[in-house]
Design a protein around this motif. Sequence first.
Motif, PDB file in Angstrom:
ATOM      1  N   THR A   1       0.855  -1.190   0.000  1.00 14.13           N
ATOM      2  CA  THR A   1       0.000   0.000   0.000  1.00 14.13           C
ATOM      3  C   THR A   1       0.892   1.242   0.000  1.00 14.13           C
ATOM      4  O   THR A   1       1.941   1.264   0.650  1.00 14.13           O
ATOM      5  CB  THR A   1      -0.926   0.033   1.230  1.00 14.13           C
ATOM      6  N   GLY A   2       0.491   2.246  -0.756  1.00  8.23           N
ATOM      7  CA  GLY A   2       1.327   3.434  -0.873  1.00  8.23           C
ATOM      8  C   GLY A   2       2.598   3.182  -1.671  1.00  8.23           C
ATOM      9  O   GLY A   2       3.604   3.881  -1.521  1.00  8.23           O
TER      10      GLY A   2
ATOM     11  N   ILE B   1       1.218  -8.333   3.366  1.00  7.38           N
ATOM     12  CA  ILE B   1       0.934  -6.917   3.132  1.00  7.38           C
ATOM     13  C   ILE B   1       2.041  -6.082   3.761  1.00  7.38           C
ATOM     14  O   ILE B   1       2.418  -6.297   4.918  1.00  7.38           O
ATOM     15  CB  ILE B   1      -0.433  -6.507   3.727  1.00  7.38           C
ATOM     16  N   ILE B   2       2.550  -5.130   2.986  1.00  4.93           N
ATOM     17  CA  ILE B   2       3.476  -4.127   3.518  1.00  4.93           C
ATOM     18  C   ILE B   2       2.774  -2.778   3.388  1.00  4.93           C
ATOM     19  O   ILE B   2       2.479  -2.332   2.278  1.00  4.93           O
ATOM     20  CB  ILE B   2       4.827  -4.134   2.765  1.00  4.93           C
ATOM     21  N   HIS B   3       2.494  -2.177   4.518  1.00  3.07           N
ATOM     22  CA  HIS B   3       1.565  -1.048   4.587  1.00  3.07           C
ATOM     23  C   HIS B   3       2.299   0.280   4.810  1.00  3.07           C
ATOM     24  O   HIS B   3       2.756   0.579   5.908  1.00  3.07           O
ATOM     25  CB  HIS B   3       0.569  -1.308   5.714  1.00  3.07           C
ATOM     26  N   PHE B   4       2.410   1.068   3.720  1.00  9.17           N
ATOM     27  CA  PHE B   4       3.029   2.392   3.777  1.00  9.17           C
ATOM     28  C   PHE B   4       2.008   3.527   3.718  1.00  9.17           C
ATOM     29  O   PHE B   4       2.304   4.641   4.170  1.00  9.17           O
ATOM     30  CB  PHE B   4       3.986   2.592   2.590  1.00  9.17           C
TER      31      PHE B   4
ATOM     32  N   ILE C   1       3.427  -6.029   7.562  1.00  4.37           N
ATOM     33  CA  ILE C   1       4.526  -5.138   7.959  1.00  4.37           C
ATOM     34  C   ILE C   1       4.013  -3.702   7.918  1.00  4.37           C
ATOM     35  O   ILE C   1       3.471  -3.256   6.904  1.00  4.37           O
ATOM     36  CB  ILE C   1       5.752  -5.311   7.046  1.00  4.37           C
ATOM     37  N   PHE C   2       4.195  -3.008   9.028  1.00  4.47           N
ATOM     38  CA  PHE C   2       3.610  -1.679   9.189  1.00  4.47           C
ATOM     39  C   PHE C   2       4.684  -0.603   9.263  1.00  4.47           C
ATOM     40  O   PHE C   2       5.671  -0.718   9.974  1.00  4.47           O
ATOM     41  CB  PHE C   2       2.756  -1.631  10.454  1.00  4.47           C
ATOM     42  N   SER C   3       4.431   0.463   8.514  1.00  5.73           N
ATOM     43  CA  SER C   3       5.296   1.633   8.478  1.00  5.73           C
ATOM     44  C   SER C   3       4.949   2.547   9.649  1.00  5.73           C
ATOM     45  O   SER C   3       4.048   3.363   9.568  1.00  5.73           O
ATOM     46  CB  SER C   3       5.061   2.354   7.141  1.00  5.73           C
TER      47      SER C   3
END
Length: 330
Positions: free
Chosen positions: A6-7, A70-73, A113-115
Amino acid sequence: MTILVTGGAGYIGSHMVLELLDSGESVVVLDNLSTGFRWAVPPNATLVVGDIGDQELVRSIVRKHGVKSIIHFAGSIIVPESVVDPLGYYHNNTVKSRALMEVAVEMGIENFIFSSTAAVYGMPKEIPVREDAALAPMSPYGSSKLMTEIMLADTARAHNFRYVALRYFNVAGADPKGRSGQSTPQATHLIKVACETALGKRSHMEVFGTDYPTADGTCIRDYIHVTDLVRAHMAALRHLRAGGQSEVFNCGYSKGFSVLQVIEAVKRSSGADFEVRLSPRRAGDPAAIVAASDKIRMHLGWRPEFDSLETITVQALAWEAHLQQFKHAS
């Protein structure tokens, strides 16, 4: 095993996509292009233009592409703006992250994974700051990210869901191969602003606050190269895929530089002198924050490659010059 980023059309997200593709991963990007760029997503990644808060869209992406991680930016990141528009930040950063997490649990996504951000610490009592330090954000931006961290921890306890939250310190620099960099117009990042000023895109730049309890009176920050940062995400992904437990890690170099030191580094790298104006403090800015980075080095085996302020400023300047040429060519 497709990864949803995302992002992924934004500054850090686009570097993440490049790193994933370089590693042979299948990538789908979800970005509303409010601050990202379509051109920043390589053609061998799939771009879906839309909002992370659109749960049906996210469900369809997960189904269609077989998303497993999911890697969330995606989110809003400007501290002073968050002070003026707190509800906007809580909506974009917290409410929409909750919506994304709900779909992730529903669809069986185990790796998330959260930014996150060093802003969750506020003004830490000890420097360098460790992951177990008291959390006391000084801005709605920091609070919005901390709320998401709390939701992640609660969700992991209740469901078959594991996450890594990476608390970024000050991200800077550009892809060493020149494929991406910080491209946002009217950006507020110090190194970006200094590079623009060095190349004549701005008539001057401002330093906000010269009366902090630091050696030269300006804020001290820990600057991390964007490529080292996305490689920390790769290490986090490997950790989760191997069955590792949910964790929180700082992402920084454990080295601090003041605002004036950074400006001098950009002047040296560019060979240009430029006007610097001294202005009052901004709301929400702590005096100094530097990462303790031993946990991520020990647990994930992360080893930075570009941990030099000179390297960061040289590559940021090169990207800024590229943007200038790109604009003139178009």
